[in-house]
Design an enzyme around this catalytic site. Structure first.
Site, PDB file in Angstrom:
ATOM      1  N   ALA A 131       6.723  -4.826   2.817  1.00  9.71           N
ATOM      2  CA  ALA A 131       6.984  -6.039   3.437  1.00  9.71           C
ATOM      3  C   ALA A 131       6.051  -6.633   3.252  1.00  9.71           C
ATOM      4  CB  ALA A 131       6.777  -5.114   5.092  1.00  9.71           C
ATOM      5  N   GLY A 132       4.462  -6.355   2.464  1.00 14.92           N
ATOM      6  CA  GLY A 132       3.478  -7.346   2.507  1.00 14.92           C
ATOM      7  C   GLY A 132       3.529  -8.461   1.314  1.00 14.92           C
ATOM      8  N   ASN A 175      -6.154  10.834  -2.396  1.00 15.41           N
ATOM      9  CA  ASN A 175      -5.005  10.373  -1.225  1.00 15.41           C
ATOM     10  C   ASN A 175      -3.684   9.801  -2.459  1.00 15.41           C
ATOM     11  OD1 ASN A 175      -1.943  10.269   0.031  1.00 15.41           O
ATOM     12  ND2 ASN A 175      -3.685   8.931   1.503  1.00 15.41           N
ATOM     13  N   LEU A 235       8.315   1.363   0.715  1.00 13.10           N
ATOM     14  CA  LEU A 235       7.453  -0.004   1.815  1.00 13.10           C
ATOM     15  C   LEU A 235       7.700  -0.900   0.953  1.00 13.10           C
ATOM     16  CD1 LEU A 235       4.889   2.248   3.540  1.00 13.10           C
ATOM     17  CD2 LEU A 235       7.325   1.892   3.816  1.00 13.10           C
ATOM     18  N   GLY A 257      -8.918   7.858  -0.298  1.00 11.19           N
ATOM     19  CA  GLY A 257      -8.731   9.386   1.206  1.00 11.19           C
ATOM     20  C   GLY A 257      -8.756  10.593   0.608  1.00 11.19           C
ATOM     21  N   GLN A 311       9.822  -5.460   9.115  1.00 13.47           N
ATOM     22  CA  GLN A 311       8.186  -4.928   9.721  1.00 13.47           C
ATOM     23  C   GLN A 311       7.751  -6.428   9.791  1.00 13.47           C
ATOM     24  OE1 GLN A 311       5.504  -3.587   7.217  1.00 13.47           O
ATOM     25  NE2 GLN A 311       4.162  -2.734   9.000  1.00 13.47           N
ATOM     26  N   GLY A 322       0.128  -1.664   9.667  1.00 13.78           N
ATOM     27  CA  GLY A 322       0.204  -0.360   8.758  1.00 13.78           C
ATOM     28  C   GLY A 322       0.905  -0.464   8.400  1.00 13.78           C
ATOM     29  N   THR A 323       0.113   1.290   7.175  1.00 11.42           N
ATOM     30  CA  THR A 323       1.759   2.440   6.455  1.00 11.42           C
ATOM     31  C   THR A 323       2.550   2.814   8.185  1.00 11.42           C
ATOM     32  OG1 THR A 323       0.224   2.632   4.851  1.00 11.42           O
ATOM     33  CG2 THR A 323       2.145   4.030   5.294  1.00 11.42           C
ATOM     34  N   HIS A 365       3.759 -25.758 -27.698  1.00  5.64           N
ATOM     35  CA  HIS A 365       3.246 -25.785 -28.554  1.00  5.64           C
ATOM     36  C   HIS A 365       1.852 -26.044 -29.366  1.00  5.64           C
ATOM     37  CE1 HIS A 365       5.169 -30.256 -27.752  1.00  5.64           C
ATOM     38  NE2 HIS A 365       3.828 -30.550 -27.564  1.00  5.64           N
TER      39      HIS A 365
END
Length: 400
Positions: A8-9, A161, A6, A135, A77, A82-83, A312
């Site tokens: 896409a974000g 998770n 994933l 989670g 996407q 969302g996932t 420098h």
């Protein structure tokens, strides 16, 4: 087996570093985060499916049609939601079991290998000292998933998770039935609950290896530190006799290290980069392609993107400098608070404790400073911004 990654974000918490590039292409140890993710699972997948969105053309241009002889397909996407929605985009390509990883999360190869070896649907978990921010998975006597509770005040276990999964293609049917959450997104954890409620088994793969979600600028520094800990000395570029290289130092073909330079590894100097004369580079530092560190400059524990220039008489510590940054002579970065508290940084309008005692600045692409500029610890400067000579910068600088 497919590897669905994933990517896409935009990564708004990473701004200004993501103003002009997608987060999975941010460099750590000289290579994009996305490639490190690919390395973790390339031995267990037959084809990658990359879900792209924000500046997806940049991802496609970087990766091409294959990675280490493993073919890559791309799906888009267009409106991230969302996932579960992201995984759904892989449906036209995927016709057999697949693993799911995020393009900005560092894990060891053991994790995707364990997911691949599990049967049917599977979720990866890892033990954490305080599960209340994650989670949390409840596990049955047979080792299968019973439930996931988001950020519980009284966690049923200490198993967080990880956000990595394996699924059979039937999961797409359950994604179809997944409703939007209170956040307005289609959550894969809700899809898992639908699988469980329908009597489907979900295996729990317990993992205790490296796990870093690279979501904020200081976490990119942490990723760089972790990855550079594994590098071995490899000097192929041009190194002057008067230079001193200690430890795990990589100098790629086409890079130049001049007289009087002292480099203490782990440090990576990418192709086309130039160091010195009389510069000091140390502590988990990556100098990107065609970057320049000049006379009387010290760089410590930092990432310089491609073509960033510190020509420098400057100090840069615990910082991230975007592409084509140019620091005027005498620019100094503060990376430590006088009260010894951890440095705070503003992320999406909120002040956040980074947990780091030492943290310098984050400069977007093409930032320019005049001579004798001082930049305070935790400051961010927007892409394209300019800072006048002699300024003392104590607050974030907006730009573009």
């Amino acid at each position: 087996m497919y590897g669905v990654v994933l990517a896409a974000g935009q990564g708004t918490r990473m701004q200004p570093l993501t103003d002009r590039r997608p987060k999975p292409l941010l460099p750590a140890a000289g290579r994009p985060l996305l490639e490190h993710v690919f390395d973790a699972c390339v031995d267990v997948v037959d084809e990658f499916v990359v879900v792209v969105g924000y500046r997806g053309e940049d991802v496609i241009e970087r990766l091409g049609e294959s990675y280490r002889d493993t073919p890559i397909s791309y799906v888009e996407q267009r409106d991230p939601a969302g996932t579960a929605h992201a995984i759904e985009q892989a449906r036209p390509v995927v016709d057999e079991r697949f693993v799911v990883l995020n393009g900005d999360v560092l894990v060891d190869p053991d994790l995707p290998a364990a997911l691949a070896a599990a049967e049917g649907h599977a979720i990866a978990t890892t033990p954490v000292s305080d599960p209340r921010s994650y989670g949390v998975a409840s596990v049955g006597d047979d080792g299968s998933l019973e439930a996931i509770v988001e950020k519980p005040s009284d966690p049923p276990t200490n198993l967080a998770n990880v956000g990595c999964y394996a699924f059979d293609p039937e999961v797409f049917e359950y994604i179809d039935d997944t409703e939007r959450s209170e956040r307005g997104e289609y959550e894969i954890t809700d899809t898992l609950e639908l699988l469980l409620s329908d009597g489907r088994d979900v295996s729990v793969v317990e993992y205790d290896g490296r796990w870093l979600d690279v979501g904020r600028p200081w976490e990119l520094l942490r990723a760089n530190e972790l990855l550079l800990a594994d590098v071995e000395r490899d000097v192929r570029g041009t190194v002057a006799e008067g230079a001193r290289l200690e430890g795990a130092v990589v100098v790629e073909d086409g890079a130049t290290v001049r007289d009087g330079v002292h480099i203490e590894g782990p440090v990576v100097v990418k192709a086309g980069a130039e160091v010195g004369p009389n510069a000091y580079v140390r502590g988990a530092t990556t100098l990107g392609p065609d970057a320049r560190v000049g006379h009387g400059v010290e760089v410590k524990n930092s990432i310089l993107f491609a073509e960033a220039t510190v020509p420098h008489l400057s100090y840069v510590g615990d910082s991230v400098l975007g592409r084509d940054v140019n620091l005027g002579a005498g620019t100094k970065v503060a990376n430590l608070r006088h009260d010894d508290a951890s440095v705070r940084m503003t992320v999406k309008g909120e002040r956040v404790d980074t947990g780091r005692r030492k943290l310098g600045v984050v400069l977007g692409d093409a930032v320019k400073t005049g001579i004798n500029v001082s930049l305070n610890a935790g400051v961010k400067v927007a892409s394209g911004a300019g800072i006048e000579p002699g300024e003392v910068v104590l607050r974030d600088v907006e730009g573009e």
